[in-house]
Design a protein around this motif. Structure first.
Motif, PDB file in Angstrom:
ATOM      1  N   ARG A   1       0.838  -1.212   0.000  1.00  0.00           N
ATOM      2  CA  ARG A   1       0.000   0.000   0.000  1.00  0.00           C
ATOM      3  C   ARG A   1       0.868   1.255   0.000  1.00  0.00           C
ATOM      4  O   ARG A   1       0.536   2.240  -0.644  1.00  0.00           O
ATOM      5  N   ARG A   2       1.976   1.190   0.739  1.00  0.00           N
ATOM      6  CA  ARG A   2       2.891   2.344   0.737  1.00  0.00           C
ATOM      7  C   ARG A   2       3.484   2.551  -0.661  1.00  0.00           C
ATOM      8  O   ARG A   2       3.600   3.674  -1.142  1.00  0.00           O
ATOM      9  N   LEU A   3       3.830   1.440  -1.325  1.00  0.00           N
ATOM     10  CA  LEU A   3       4.395   1.561  -2.680  1.00  0.00           C
ATOM     11  C   LEU A   3       3.348   2.030  -3.689  1.00  0.00           C
ATOM     12  O   LEU A   3       3.663   2.724  -4.650  1.00  0.00           O
ATOM     13  N   PHE A   4       2.088   1.651  -3.471  1.00  0.00           N
ATOM     14  CA  PHE A   4       1.020   2.128  -4.367  1.00  0.00           C
ATOM     15  C   PHE A   4       0.915   3.661  -4.266  1.00  0.00           C
ATOM     16  O   PHE A   4       0.702   4.338  -5.265  1.00  0.00           O
ATOM     17  N   LEU A   5       1.064   4.183  -3.044  1.00  0.00           N
ATOM     18  CA  LEU A   5       1.021   5.644  -2.875  1.00  0.00           C
ATOM     19  C   LEU A   5       2.184   6.297  -3.632  1.00  0.00           C
ATOM     20  O   LEU A   5       2.015   7.327  -4.283  1.00  0.00           O
ATOM     21  N   ASP A   6       3.361   5.663  -3.547  1.00  0.00           N
ATOM     22  CA  ASP A   6       4.513   6.173  -4.312  1.00  0.00           C
ATOM     23  C   ASP A   6       4.213   6.146  -5.804  1.00  0.00           C
ATOM     24  O   ASP A   6       4.534   7.094  -6.529  1.00  0.00           O
ATOM     25  N   ALA A   7       3.618   5.054  -6.266  1.00  0.00           N
ATOM     26  CA  ALA A   7       3.314   4.924  -7.704  1.00  0.00           C
ATOM     27  C   ALA A   7       2.370   6.038  -8.146  1.00  0.00           C
ATOM     28  O   ALA A   7       2.570   6.643  -9.206  1.00  0.00           O
ATOM     29  N   GLU A   8       1.386   6.332  -7.318  1.00  0.00           N
ATOM     30  CA  GLU A   8       0.434   7.415  -7.637  1.00  0.00           C
ATOM     31  C   GLU A   8       1.171   8.738  -7.813  1.00  0.00           C
ATOM     32  O   GLU A   8       0.866   9.520  -8.694  1.00  0.00           O
ATOM     33  N   LYS A   9       2.161   8.951  -6.926  1.00  0.00           N
ATOM     34  CA  LYS A   9       2.869  10.238  -6.959  1.00  0.00           C
ATOM     35  C   LYS A   9       3.914  10.290  -8.068  1.00  0.00           C
ATOM     36  O   LYS A   9       4.136  11.323  -8.666  1.00  0.00           O
ATOM     37  N   MET A  10       4.575   9.170  -8.329  1.00  0.00           N
ATOM     38  CA  MET A  10       5.782   9.213  -9.163  1.00  0.00           C
ATOM     39  C   MET A  10       5.559   8.887 -10.635  1.00  0.00           C
ATOM     40  O   MET A  10       6.300   9.357 -11.492  1.00  0.00           O
TER      41      MET A  10
END
Ligand SMILES: [Fe+2]
Ligand SMILES: [Fe+2]
Length: 192
Positions: free
Chosen positions: A133-142
């Motif tokens: 879930r933390r990496l999904f948030l990164d994916a959304e941002k990056m």
């Protein structure tokens, strides 16, 4: 949220329900939940956890994370860990299916080492979902629109219409647990 992430997150929600039910069922072996542990229910849940992620969830995440890893600010350590987790968790699922298959044949109860292994499995699966879930948030941002398009193209290539139809048919046969403490079985109907 990007539609692909929503799809992966709904897989996670389903997986969490399965894991809560698995944990409640295993807890009956040592009297933490009322009733007799049902090995068939445990095997049905493990069947789902073994089949679905391996065929339709992990491969999509692996494509997503490989693209995310190319971003200069991506958390390389976290990405490598979740990718390694996929292999570790799949191996653990195989092991538990084998153990409970043998227990069913022998009609015996799970001993302390099996219960410990189940608890370890439960904890690892849940922390894996939290890490993702933390990496999904990164994916959304990056990730840019172009990168999302490339990811979608790759996934489309991997998951063709036949594979999507197979996945949807598998899900259609699945009954969800009512709650973690429910004694209702979480069953893939084809196992019955
Ligand atoms: Fe994963
Ligand atoms: Fe996942």
């Amino acid at each position: 949220m990007h539609p692909m992430l929503s799809r992966l997150e709904s897989d996670h929600q389903r997986m969490l329900k399965m894991l809560y039910t698995l944990n409640a069922e295993v807890s009956k072996f040592y009297g933490l939940h009322r009733g007799k542990a049902d090995v068939d229910t445990i095997l049905s849940i493990l069947d789902y956890i073994q089949v679905y992620p391996e065929k339709w969830h992990h491969p999509i995440e692996d494509i997503l994370f490989a693209h995310l890893a190319q971003h200069p600010l991506a958390d390389q350590h976290a990405i490598a860990e979740v990718q390694r987790d996929h292999q570790r968790l799949e191996a653990l699922s195989d092991r538990l299916v084998q153990i409970f298959g043998e227990l069913r044949l022998a009609q015996s109860k799970a001993g302390l080492s099996v219960i410990r292994l189940c608890k370890h499995y439960y904890t690892r699966q849940i922390s894996h979902i939290h890490d993702e879930r933390r990496l999904f948030l990164d994916a959304e941002k990056m990730l840019t629109a172009d990168q999302w398009q490339r990811i979608e193209d790759e996934i489309e290539h991997y998951l063709d219409q036949e594979a999507i139809d197979e996945r949807d048919a598998y899900l259609a046969l699945l009954r969800q647990p009512q709650s973690a403490s429910s004694t209702a079985t979480t069953v893939h109907e084809s196992r019955k």
